[in-house]
Write an enzyme that holds these catalytic residues in place. Structure first.
Site, PDB file in Angstrom:
ATOM      1  N   ASP A 262      -0.534   2.030  16.410  1.00  0.00           N
ATOM      2  CA  ASP A 262       0.597   1.247  15.932  1.00  0.00           C
ATOM      3  C   ASP A 262       0.840   1.581  14.451  1.00  0.00           C
ATOM      4  O   ASP A 262       1.962   1.863  14.011  1.00  0.00           O
ATOM      5  CB  ASP A 262       0.230  -0.242  16.088  1.00  0.00           C
ATOM      6  CG  ASP A 262       1.416  -1.154  15.904  1.00  0.00           C
ATOM      7  OD1 ASP A 262       2.514  -0.655  15.640  1.00  0.00           O
ATOM      8  OD2 ASP A 262       1.236  -2.385  16.016  1.00  0.00           O
TER       9      ASP A 262
ATOM     10  N   LYS B 299     -13.056   4.455  14.626  1.00  0.00           N
ATOM     11  CA  LYS B 299     -13.854   3.925  13.515  1.00  0.00           C
ATOM     12  C   LYS B 299     -15.297   3.867  14.030  1.00  0.00           C
ATOM     13  O   LYS B 299     -15.948   2.805  14.044  1.00  0.00           O
ATOM     14  CB  LYS B 299     -13.296   2.534  13.124  1.00  0.00           C
ATOM     15  CG  LYS B 299     -13.876   1.949  11.861  1.00  0.00           C
ATOM     16  CD  LYS B 299     -13.422   2.645  10.601  1.00  0.00           C
ATOM     17  CE  LYS B 299     -14.090   2.046   9.384  1.00  0.00           C
ATOM     18  NZ  LYS B 299     -13.956   2.860   8.166  1.00  0.00           N
TER      19      LYS B 299
ATOM     20  N   ASP C 171      -9.482   5.528   8.501  1.00  0.00           N
ATOM     21  CA  ASP C 171      -9.172   5.486   7.059  1.00  0.00           C
ATOM     22  C   ASP C 171      -8.914   6.893   6.533  1.00  0.00           C
ATOM     23  O   ASP C 171      -7.975   7.139   5.777  1.00  0.00           O
ATOM     24  CB  ASP C 171     -10.271   4.765   6.262  1.00  0.00           C
ATOM     25  CG  ASP C 171     -11.670   5.009   6.796  1.00  0.00           C
ATOM     26  OD1 ASP C 171     -11.811   5.590   7.891  1.00  0.00           O
ATOM     27  OD2 ASP C 171     -12.641   4.630   6.115  1.00  0.00           O
TER      28      ASP C 171
ATOM     29  N   TYR D 266      -5.044  -5.866  21.028  1.00  0.00           N
ATOM     30  CA  TYR D 266      -3.832  -6.640  21.308  1.00  0.00           C
ATOM     31  C   TYR D 266      -3.923  -7.380  22.640  1.00  0.00           C
ATOM     32  O   TYR D 266      -3.129  -8.267  22.932  1.00  0.00           O
ATOM     33  CB  TYR D 266      -2.591  -5.738  21.316  1.00  0.00           C
ATOM     34  CG  TYR D 266      -2.246  -5.140  19.963  1.00  0.00           C
ATOM     35  CD1 TYR D 266      -2.952  -5.480  18.813  1.00  0.00           C
ATOM     36  CD2 TYR D 266      -1.210  -4.223  19.831  1.00  0.00           C
ATOM     37  CE1 TYR D 266      -2.655  -4.921  17.591  1.00  0.00           C
ATOM     38  CE2 TYR D 266      -0.895  -3.667  18.596  1.00  0.00           C
ATOM     39  CZ  TYR D 266      -1.623  -4.014  17.480  1.00  0.00           C
ATOM     40  OH  TYR D 266      -1.317  -3.462  16.270  1.00  0.00           O
TER      41      TYR D 266
ATOM     42  N   ASP E 132       3.730   4.597  12.672  1.00  0.00           N
ATOM     43  CA  ASP E 132       4.714   4.185  11.664  1.00  0.00           C
ATOM     44  C   ASP E 132       4.561   5.011  10.395  1.00  0.00           C
ATOM     45  O   ASP E 132       5.550   5.439   9.783  1.00  0.00           O
ATOM     46  CB  ASP E 132       4.536   2.703  11.307  1.00  0.00           C
ATOM     47  CG  ASP E 132       5.463   1.823  12.134  1.00  0.00           C
ATOM     48  OD1 ASP E 132       5.833   2.260  13.242  1.00  0.00           O
ATOM     49  OD2 ASP E 132       5.808   0.725  11.680  1.00  0.00           O
TER      50      ASP E 132
END
Ligand code: NAD
Length: 355
Positions: free
Chosen positions: A246, A190, A222, A141, A250
């Site tokens: 992020d 990852k 994943d 970001y 959620d």
């Protein structure tokens, strides 16, 4: 005496903040601790008066306080403004000026709300109490980005960048918090594909050497997103990067039922922190007294725990909320029960805390 800057904001923000302040008052008397609270303009309401969502006066107050309690910002009145002039731009400016790089989002299922979770009851029998520790000021970001013209059209890119220091400081926060919980950290990356994740894993492993009592495991993003749904009780603290955090926070939060129950904290490694409910300003229900104030009250509990070391007071609030739900009281977003409006829910938290 602790100084708390209070930013009610827009929509349901001021409504839920008022209930949290009632609760703070009870805690002050019960634990004999003084809090100096002062409200400042922030978000859309600040744009109306000062033409900026984060006025200088508000910034100075935030920087000079021990903690900041925020309601929510935004609403249709300001939707037509350019991105950098909107109330939500104030949120980024606030986080940046406070330097808070660690975002903590607990996904805790209060047992009386088990029926509101989208997961099958058998998956929830061991409870659900996951804390996502998300890196907030680095990664993709904030890395180099751009859009360039090509022969055919355009090429756009964003870059995931982390350095040792950024990873180390967020890892320390996760391990310190795990010490006070179930002593387990799951680091999510990852590393099978990304160099930045390989560095992430190496640094987290190094930090873990200082915490021999904390169990550490690593999961690929994943796999983690799958495991959260398949077997959520395996998790205690999830430590991860900005973008993965992020998404995972959620996902985890939805397992608990309603957005009206979800608190958050943003920290920077010392006592100063920013505390806010996960939800927005809910313009659709603002002024109807339907807002659930519990996410803000639980954010206040996080403030007491993380900024003021008042762990017992925080537990007291969470226990009161659990007992209230156990006794069947609900705001409209929580489904069937003895339905209370915003103020009545605040009043009943006060009542249970006094008992
Ligand atoms: P929202 O979280 O405000 O609302 C989503 C839905 O959840 C709505 O139906 C709302 O009524 C309900 N809801 C939210 N909080 C609730 C509560 N405490 N009790 C009961 N129901 C609740 O998200 P949105 O509708 O996407 O955004 C509305 C505005 O809030 C937008 O301007 C958005 O940019 C802003 N926003 C601000 C923040 C923040 O201040 N941190 C976060 C998210 C969105």
């Amino acid at each position: 005496m602790y100084r708390i800057t209070v930013l009610p904001g827009d929509g349901i923000g001021p409504e839920v903040i008022d209930e949290a302040l009632k609760v703070l008052n009870v805690i002050s008397n019960k634990y004999n601790v003084k809090f100096d609270t002062k409200k400042y303009l922030f978000g859309g309401i600040a744009i109306d008066k000062y033409n900026t969502p984060y006025p200088k006066e508000t910034e100075e107050a935030c920087l000079n306080s021990d903690a900041v309690l925020l309601g929510a910002v935004g609403g249709p009145k300001w939707d037509m403004l350019d991105g950098d002039k909107r109330p939500e731009a104030g949120l980024l400016a606030l986080r940046k000026s406070l330097g808070v790089y660690a975002n903590l989002r607990p996904a805790t299922l209060f047992s009386p709300l088990r029926g509101s979770s989208p997961l099958k009851d058998e998956l929830l029998k061991d409870g659900l109490d996951v804390l996502v520790v998300r890196e907030l000021t680095g990664g993709i970001y904030f890395g180099p980005r751009g859009t360039e013209k090509t022969e055919y059209g355009y090429k756009a890119y964003d870059t995931e960048v982390y350095d040792t220091k950024e990873i180390e400081r967020i890892a320390y926060i996760a391990f310190e918090i795990a010490k006070k919980r179930k002593k387990k950290v799951t680091s999510v990356d990852k590393a099978n594909i990304l160099d930045s994740s390989r560095l992430w894993r190496k640094v987290v492993n190094n930090v873990s050497q200082k915490y021999p009592d904390i169990e550490l495991n690593h999961l690929y993003i994943d796999n983690c997103s799958m495991q959260l749904i398949k077997d959520p009780s395996q998790f205690d603290v999830i430590l991860t990067s900005n973008m993965f955090g992020d998404i995972l926070s959620d996902e985890a939060s939805q397992l608990t039922g309603s957005i009206g129950m979800l608190p958050s904290a943003s920290l920077r490694g010392d006592k100063v922190g920013l505390y806010e409910p996960v939800h927005g300003s809910a313009p659709d229900i603002a002024g109807t007294k339907k807002a659930n104030p519990l996410a803000t009250i639980l954010s206040l509990a996080m403030m007491l725990e993380y900024s003021f070391d008042m762990v017992d007071a925080a537990k007291d609030i969470r226990q009161a909320v659990n007992n209230i739900l156990e006794d069947g009281y609900r705001t409209a977003d929580l489904g069937k029960g003895k339905i209370l409006n915003t103020q009545e829910m605040g009043d009943i938290v006060v009542k249970y805390l006094k008992e």
